[in-house]
Design an enzyme around this catalytic site. Structure first.
Site, PDB file in Angstrom:
ATOM      1  N   GLU A  43      17.441  -2.702 -12.785  1.00 56.21           N
ATOM      2  CA  GLU A  43      16.616  -2.269 -11.647  1.00 56.21           C
ATOM      3  C   GLU A  43      17.336  -1.164 -10.869  1.00 56.21           C
ATOM      4  O   GLU A  43      16.736  -0.163 -10.460  1.00 56.21           O
ATOM      5  CB  GLU A  43      16.342  -3.470 -10.738  1.00 56.21           C
ATOM      6  N   ASP A  47      15.612   2.463 -10.704  1.00 55.66           N
ATOM      7  CA  ASP A  47      15.286   3.020  -9.397  1.00 55.66           C
ATOM      8  C   ASP A  47      15.700   4.494  -9.320  1.00 55.66           C
ATOM      9  O   ASP A  47      14.935   5.347  -8.860  1.00 55.66           O
ATOM     10  CB  ASP A  47      16.011   2.191  -8.324  1.00 55.66           C
ATOM     11  N   GLU A 111      10.809  -1.232 -12.134  1.00 58.23           N
ATOM     12  CA  GLU A 111      12.019  -0.400 -12.126  1.00 58.23           C
ATOM     13  C   GLU A 111      12.979  -0.818 -13.239  1.00 58.23           C
ATOM     14  O   GLU A 111      13.584   0.025 -13.896  1.00 58.23           O
ATOM     15  CB  GLU A 111      12.709  -0.482 -10.760  1.00 58.23           C
TER      16      GLU A 111
END
Lengths: 215, 215
Positions: A43, A47, A111
């Protein structure tokens, strides 16, 4: 395993290493108890990948827009609620690997999947995913000026925004609120009034953004 | 023009289109009066490029570190003061094109140059610049837990952090301060005490980070 193949078909990318997709779906509640990696590192990576793909896309697509506008559009695309809706459209809740949770943060999973595709297939493949599931959706610049102010103040100055109620007028059912907004390290103050605090805060935000030439 | 060539030599990248480097050095004070583009759009782009290159680098280099640690290291690399120091080492103040300013935000120029290299030469070339001038420097995770908390709370929850002084004890010259820290939308509270407010805030931040398993 069958489930993972179904998800691959949904997202239109076939993993060389399917374990990385599995990791992208594994919530820490399951990961901790089974001693297997959770999606959190992916993640973190996804991101940043998402952020740059969106930034490049709108930079090129909108040559006449200033930095503040681009920041606003980017914020709309990486907005938690928007990403959650992308996850819901992909029905990711059916693929999450968790223990005792039902309220999944699908924005985080989206993400993590972007991060997983990057690790498995590189930037071009993650770009394809983002174009297909995020950028093909029409999006409006955020009209939430409070949120926009918070975002741009963070991105430009790494500072916080404070709203201060400095005056209240009128009887309880007909009050007028006067709010000023301050930003750590900035001398400029935005002011706004309204019949609700929220309205006054939004007006103060707009005042501040205009004074700083950010809108 | 000679100046720009000198800067190209300094940064070790030769632009196909030198105008994009010129734009990366042009402050809005000059841009507005001369009706020429400023560095702000390139800064927007460079910020995202820098962010992703750093994220990928530390993700790969630190396979055993969790997301919170990676976020902390990334924050140290994209920290305004760190980027300012990178700009000072490159003596960018000698190349800025501005009107009536002397206090240049070299951190912004560094990001704009990264954006300019990306536009002119692609991701690989901007990665080279970042490796050469940022990543070869050894950097410590930020020990500023207030800043770390602010950063991670923003990245994970898009929320703000609030410190509240809830108790003061002792005579003026020997006070003890009790601070609690709250995060919008979170029930967890961090608490700390100290002989200065700052010390109490840092301890409250650490308490909060531990309770949330972020450190």
């Amino acid at each position: 395993m069958e489930k993972l193949i179904k998800l691959e078909e949904k997202i239109g990318y076939k993993f060389k290493n399917i374990e990385i997709l599995q990791q992208a779906l594994t919530h820490s509640s399951y990961a901790y108890s089974e001693n297997t990696p959770s999606y959190e590192r992916l993640e973190f990576l996804g991101d940043a990948i998402l952020n740059v793909i969106i930034a490049i896309y709108i930079y090129i697509k909108m040559p006449d827009k200033n930095e503040a506008f681009l920041t606003n559009i980017k914020a709309a695309y990486i907005n938690r609620n928007f990403l959650q809706s992308v996850g819901e459209n992909l029905q990711l809740q059916n693929f999450v690997i968790a223990k005792g949770l039902t309220n999944y943060r699908l924005d985080q999973i989206v993400e993590a999947i972007i991060g997983a595709i990057y690790i498995d297939g590189g930037m071009k493949e993650s770009e394809k995913f983002i174009k297909k599931f995020l950028l093909k959706k029409e999006i409006e610049p955020l009209l939430d000026y409070k949120n926009f102010l918070k975002t741009i103040v963070w991105e430009k100055y790494k500072s916080s925004v404070h709203y201060i109620l400095y005056k209240e007028e009128g009887p309880p059912h007909e009050k007028t609120f006067y709010i000023k907004v301050e930003v750590d390290g900035k001398q400029t103050i935005g002011k706004g009034m309204g019949t609700t605090k929220k309205e006054a805060e939004i007006k103060a935000s707009i005042d501040f953004l205009k004074k700083m030439k950010l809108i």
